[in-house]
Write a protein that holds these residues in place. Structure first.
Motif, mmCIF file in Angstrom:
data_model
loop_
_atom_site.group_PDB
_atom_site.id
_atom_site.type_symbol
_atom_site.label_atom_id
_atom_site.label_comp_id
_atom_site.label_asym_id
_atom_site.label_seq_id
_atom_site.Cartn_x
_atom_site.Cartn_y
_atom_site.Cartn_z
ATOM 1 N N UNK A 147 0.863 -1.182 0.000
ATOM 2 C CA UNK A 147 0.000 0.000 0.000
ATOM 3 C C UNK A 147 0.900 1.232 0.000
ATOM 4 N N UNK A 148 0.320 2.389 -0.177
ATOM 5 C CA UNK A 148 1.091 3.638 -0.199
ATOM 6 C C UNK A 148 1.839 3.886 1.100
ATOM 7 N N UNK A 149 1.338 3.351 2.218
ATOM 8 C CA UNK A 149 2.001 3.578 3.504
ATOM 9 C C UNK A 149 3.144 2.588 3.780
ATOM 10 N N UNK A 150 3.447 1.710 2.804
ATOM 11 C CA UNK A 150 4.557 0.777 2.960
ATOM 12 C C UNK A 150 4.190 -0.548 3.597
ATOM 13 N N UNK A 151 2.914 -0.741 3.948
ATOM 14 C CA UNK A 151 2.485 -2.021 4.505
ATOM 15 C C UNK A 151 2.015 -2.937 3.381
ATOM 16 N N UNK A 152 2.066 -4.235 3.640
ATOM 17 C CA UNK A 152 1.719 -5.243 2.642
ATOM 18 C C UNK A 152 0.203 -5.378 2.557
ATOM 19 N N UNK A 153 -0.305 -5.313 1.333
ATOM 20 C CA UNK A 153 -1.738 -5.494 1.107
ATOM 21 C C UNK A 153 -2.040 -6.838 0.433
ATOM 22 N N UNK A 154 -1.052 -7.403 -0.274
ATOM 23 C CA UNK A 154 -1.178 -8.745 -0.848
ATOM 24 C C UNK A 154 0.141 -9.474 -0.645
ATOM 25 N N UNK A 155 0.041 -10.734 -0.244
ATOM 26 C CA UNK A 155 1.227 -11.554 0.029
ATOM 27 C C UNK A 155 0.937 -12.950 -0.497
ATOM 28 N N UNK A 156 1.737 -13.376 -1.466
ATOM 29 C CA UNK A 156 1.598 -14.728 -2.013
ATOM 30 C C UNK A 156 2.941 -15.425 -1.888
ATOM 31 N N UNK A 157 2.938 -16.590 -1.220
ATOM 32 C CA UNK A 157 4.138 -17.392 -1.076
ATOM 33 C C UNK A 157 4.090 -18.557 -2.050
ATOM 34 N N UNK A 158 5.229 -18.806 -2.684
ATOM 35 C CA UNK A 158 5.397 -19.945 -3.581
ATOM 36 C C UNK A 158 6.454 -20.857 -2.974
ATOM 37 N N UNK A 159 6.097 -22.117 -2.759
ATOM 38 C CA UNK A 159 7.041 -23.106 -2.269
ATOM 39 C C UNK A 159 6.475 -24.495 -2.528
ATOM 40 N N UNK A 160 7.315 -25.494 -2.383
ATOM 41 C CA UNK A 160 6.918 -26.884 -2.575
ATOM 42 C C UNK A 160 6.281 -27.387 -1.279
ATOM 43 N N UNK A 161 4.971 -27.554 -1.279
ATOM 44 C CA UNK A 161 4.261 -27.994 -0.074
ATOM 45 C C UNK A 161 4.702 -29.393 0.347
ATOM 46 N N UNK A 162 5.071 -30.228 -0.605
ATOM 47 C CA UNK A 162 5.558 -31.564 -0.269
ATOM 48 C C UNK A 162 6.854 -31.499 0.509
ATOM 49 N N UNK A 163 7.773 -30.637 0.052
ATOM 50 C CA UNK A 163 9.062 -30.489 0.738
ATOM 51 C C UNK A 163 8.883 -29.897 2.130
ATOM 52 N N UNK A 164 7.858 -29.086 2.289
ATOM 53 C CA UNK A 164 7.631 -28.450 3.586
ATOM 54 C C UNK A 164 6.909 -29.370 4.560
ATOM 55 N N UNK A 165 5.939 -30.104 4.078
ATOM 56 C CA UNK A 165 5.054 -30.823 4.983
ATOM 57 C C UNK A 165 4.939 -32.305 4.667
#
Length: 143
Positions: A106-124
């Motif tokens: 956003x204009x104030x420097x805070x995050x308005x959208x956050x999308x993480x990409x990772x291998x769910x199999x490797x994580x869990x």
């Protein structure tokens, strides 16, 4: 418009995040933030706070190493390696997962959208007792 400080603040926040500090999400995220990863779709800072509190409830340690950062306008991309320890995954040994966060500020420097990409199999999934054996076997067969 966000700057390098906003990205640095985001990265620093995640290396402090645990079940006790989710109340500080307002410093990094807007009220209407949308968060996505391979396992979840969450709308709103309150829901994100509950998600992080639940996710970190049994995590003994979680640390991010940040690699590449790209920023253009209100968009930023950060590549990372996450290392975490959870007593029910990988027999309590550290698990490492590579990923990338796509952020919109956003204009104030805070995050308005956050999308993480990772291998769910490797994580869990690969670290669950029965399912992990099957997934590792499948990966071995495919290679």
């Amino acid at each position: 418009m966000p700057n390098e400080q906003a990205v640095a603040r985001f990265c620093a926040f995640f290396n402090k995040l645990d079940k006790t500090c989710t109340e500080k999400l307002y410093e990094v995220y807007t009220e209407e933030v949308v968060f996505n990863d391979p396992l979840h779709h969450i709308q709103g800072r309150e829901a994100l706070s509950r998600y992080f509190a639940t996710m970190y409830e049994n995590v003994e340690r979680c640390q991010f190493t940040y690699h590449t950062q790209q920023q253009q306008g209100k968009q930023a991309f950060v590549t990372w390696t996450m290392e975490f320890v959870h007593p029910r995954l990988a027999r309590g040994k550290p698990v490492r997962v590579a990923g990338c966060s796509a952020l919109t500020f956003a204009d104030d420097g805070r995050v308005t959208q956050h999308r993480d990409y990772f291998d769910a199999g490797a994580m869990l999934y690969e670290h669950l007792p029965l399912m992990g054996q099957v997934i590792r076997w499948l990966k071995h067969r495919l290679n």
